[in-house]
Scaffold this active site. Sequence first.
Site, PDB file in Angstrom:
ATOM      1  N   LYS A  99     -29.020 -15.390  42.616  1.00  0.00           N
ATOM      2  CA  LYS A  99     -29.339 -13.967  42.455  1.00  0.00           C
ATOM      3  C   LYS A  99     -29.362 -13.599  40.982  1.00  0.00           C
ATOM      4  O   LYS A  99     -28.887 -14.359  40.129  1.00  0.00           O
ATOM      5  CB  LYS A  99     -28.322 -13.104  43.195  1.00  0.00           C
ATOM      6  CG  LYS A  99     -26.887 -13.278  42.719  1.00  0.00           C
ATOM      7  CD  LYS A  99     -25.931 -12.441  43.551  1.00  0.00           C
ATOM      8  CE  LYS A  99     -24.491 -12.590  43.037  1.00  0.00           C
ATOM      9  NZ  LYS A  99     -23.553 -11.733  43.767  1.00  0.00           N
TER      10      LYS A  99
ATOM     11  N   ARG B 242     -16.700  -3.094  49.894  1.00  0.00           N
ATOM     12  CA  ARG B 242     -18.035  -2.896  49.326  1.00  0.00           C
ATOM     13  C   ARG B 242     -19.056  -2.825  50.452  1.00  0.00           C
ATOM     14  O   ARG B 242     -19.598  -1.772  50.741  1.00  0.00           O
ATOM     15  CB  ARG B 242     -18.354  -4.037  48.340  1.00  0.00           C
ATOM     16  CG  ARG B 242     -19.627  -3.849  47.554  1.00  0.00           C
ATOM     17  CD  ARG B 242     -19.783  -4.945  46.504  1.00  0.00           C
ATOM     18  NE  ARG B 242     -19.855  -6.286  47.081  1.00  0.00           N
ATOM     19  CZ  ARG B 242     -19.931  -7.397  46.359  1.00  0.00           C
ATOM     20  NH1 ARG B 242     -19.892  -7.322  45.019  1.00  0.00           N
ATOM     21  NH2 ARG B 242     -20.011  -8.576  46.935  1.00  0.00           N
TER      22      ARG B 242
ATOM     23  N   TYR C  73     -27.769   1.194  11.119  1.00  0.00           N
ATOM     24  CA  TYR C  73     -27.731   2.627  11.396  1.00  0.00           C
ATOM     25  C   TYR C  73     -26.358   3.228  11.124  1.00  0.00           C
ATOM     26  O   TYR C  73     -25.319   2.578  11.296  1.00  0.00           O
ATOM     27  CB  TYR C  73     -28.100   2.882  12.873  1.00  0.00           C
ATOM     28  CG  TYR C  73     -29.554   2.612  13.178  1.00  0.00           C
ATOM     29  CD1 TYR C  73     -30.560   3.420  12.657  1.00  0.00           C
ATOM     30  CD2 TYR C  73     -29.924   1.557  13.992  1.00  0.00           C
ATOM     31  CE1 TYR C  73     -31.901   3.179  12.949  1.00  0.00           C
ATOM     32  CE2 TYR C  73     -31.257   1.292  14.289  1.00  0.00           C
ATOM     33  CZ  TYR C  73     -32.240   2.121  13.758  1.00  0.00           C
ATOM     34  OH  TYR C  73     -33.564   1.873  14.043  1.00  0.00           O
TER      35      TYR C  73
ATOM     36  N   MET D 297     -31.889  -2.307  18.219  1.00  0.00           N
ATOM     37  CA  MET D 297     -32.600  -2.639  19.454  1.00  0.00           C
ATOM     38  C   MET D 297     -33.173  -4.051  19.408  1.00  0.00           C
ATOM     39  O   MET D 297     -33.090  -4.794  20.391  1.00  0.00           O
ATOM     40  CB  MET D 297     -33.725  -1.637  19.703  1.00  0.00           C
ATOM     41  CG  MET D 297     -34.509  -1.938  20.985  1.00  0.00           C
ATOM     42  SD  MET D 297     -35.873  -0.798  21.287  1.00  0.00           S
ATOM     43  CE  MET D 297     -34.966   0.654  21.822  1.00  0.00           C
TER      44      MET D 297
END
Length: 835
Positions: free
Chosen positions: A503, A601, A729, A778
């Site tokens: 998965k 769950r 940044y 990014m």
Amino acid sequence: MYLVEKICDIINGSFLQQKVNAHIEHLLFDSRKIYFPSTSLFFALKGSRRNGHSFIADLYNKGVKNIVVSESIEITLYPGANIIKVRDTQEALQSLAIFHRSQFNIPVIGITGSNGKTIVKEWLHQLLHEDYNIIRSPKSFNSQIGVPLSVWEMNRHHTLAIFEAGISHSGEMEKLQKIIQPTIGILTNIGEAHSEGFKSADRKAEEKIGLFEGAGLVVYGTDEWLADKAIVLRRETGYHKTGKYPFRIFSWGRMRKSNLQIEEIIKNNLETRIIAFYKSSEIQIVIPFTDDASIQNAITCWCILLHFEIKNELIAKKMKLLQPVNMRLELKKGINHCTIINDSYSVDLSSLNIALNFLKQQGGINTKTAILSDFFQTGLRNEELYRQIAAELVEHKIDRIIGIGLNISSHLRFESFTTDFSIKSEFYPSTEDFISRFRYSDFREEAILIKGARIFHFEQITQLLEQKVHQTELQINLNAVVHNLTQYQKLLLPSTKLMVMVKAFSYGSGGAEIANILQFHKVEYLGVAYADEGVELRKAGITLPVMVINAEEVACDVLVNYQLEPVIFSFGMLTAMDAFLKQEGIKNYPVHIEIETGMNRLGFVAEEISKLCLALKATASFKVQSVFSHLVASEESGQDHFTEMQYKLFNKISNNIEKKLGYHFLRHIANSAAIVRHPHLQMDMVRLGIGLYGIDTSDSGKLDLQPVATLKSTIAQIKHLKKGETVSYNRKGLVEKDSVVATVRIGYADGYNRRLGNGVGKMLVNNQLAPVIGTVCMDMTMIDITDIHGIKEGDDVIIFGKGISVKDLAEWAQTIPYEIMTGISQRVKRVYYEE
């Protein structure tokens, strides 16, 4: 070829059933690799989990009619087969190889050692192939099974043989020595590899040099004291017993007693000059490598060439042309949904067979194309060489062949072969001619093998066909996947089945590619999270049963259309699936039932079981394949009491379901950590997840897992900054002294967690850790390389892999390895390779 009656005599067997006295040309032990069934002999070997006798019916149906067994079988099931019974099938295989080896009187080089065996073997082939027709071990075929298969390939055309011998336990080398019977022995070194199988380092050295029994000459390095001690002791012992030395020595090293005395090793940026004294004269070579391992391996090869009395002037020319040994096949995504298998560095019949096997394994249902250059195989006429190549291509069912070179264009033909499919072929005189006519639209949804001699520069073709993505890539070692799979399988009972979870894109590693490997190695089940993941597997040619854990009510048609097996975890899902199946007129559709035992769950709770069983019995739509539950904390010793409580509850509920339904189904609760820490929870099946990818969440120390994934990028730019300047940044990265900062082509859009900024995370550059400076952007991240010298733009940077584990990265980011692995974005190129 041998007649099967002759083989029966050689291996001291007896016929349980004898039919046609067939000619045998190929030996089989793996039922997945059948290419010449009519001339193959299958040995039903028995391993810790697999028994070859279980696959005889499958082999017989595929045309294999000659079989060696050690167990009683129902011979009436195989009316056309020759079946030979022996005491031990592995011993029989080795006996046949011993006899076959005795038929040849050519130089045979046997190579052993902890490291470097394959490199030395391949370099000797590079250096000597113009003078000899060489048979050599394919891949690293150096085991109790690999060595006899290698020796079996000897034929009358060969004038030199080179075989590897690897051992991991006492007593193994004696068997390999009888099979190889080397006339020349090479000991590369004595290292730490496989030390656990021996009482001491001295004992391991003694075992390894057992290969040289009966050899005329042994080549080794005197600078390694353990090897020198073992060789000298073996010679002296032999002398005292018989009055003569058992073998001659050709040694190399800085010691004065060495035959080839190394005087000086001078390294520069790209090459190394090695100066030595030999027979009172100074000689030298230059090799295009600077690492110590390559230098030692080259000197070993130098000794062999000097022993063969090749003039050093010629040796020096050959050494300067040594090429790196490409130890892996690379699998990459290509243009127009193609898959590219890059083996563009060597061509010979042995490596062609390996590459075609890999193409078959990874190609799925796609059209299979092979791009081949001229082959260079000393001792074979072109007609015979290309007939054998054509036979390999036909047997592997290649759909399309592109031949590049004058010889392959003239001699590769398929007219004499009878097939139920057609092979399209096209030929070009040169790589340049092919490139000049190249059109992207000619390649679509194909698995393409690119295999050529170095002089054809097929890397240019690879670049044309590769999908263009940015330089950050996740490298997946398929050998490590198989190794880790085997590590877990060793812990399982023979009756325990294995489901592997693929998965989330196989935890970020690539669903279809990993699934192909698992299918090839015959795991019983695959597990995915959602139906669309299962659809991708089916489109890639995966035929294994696939369980869908989070099946959705809206996906019933997709599940059925692609033969995916949903997990029923609620009455809403049961009702929706039942209604769809009745509408389609489908009965006994395979489903799985999830039980809630503590995860809270998904799944049916204990109080709902009676109602669930009534609903299942009231419809003919379903056939329950398995009932399972999820362990909450199987990796934590402090939660063992809760794990045991979950198991007892699950056992009680599943027994109740089986009793009420009236038929047997598989039961499973153990995950990766439970396989290791709670072996009594194996039940009928276990589910292997992140452990396959080299991460032991239990930290048990019981597994020798290998890292599967390496995330790497490159340096885009290097800046020299002054004290007081800032990086990234919000000016978070303050430069506290004059510094050198490198910008790396990876950011949070690639899956590099923003929490790793501002000195928290580190990357590996030139085998040294460099801290992240400033915030993660990014698409880019900056690292401080002030104290790391020799770095330039374009150099590789390791984000995780060898030197930095996924666990390290997860700890720095205050998360878990699962999140790191699954968070790697799809824009990061996946490169799959097999050593």
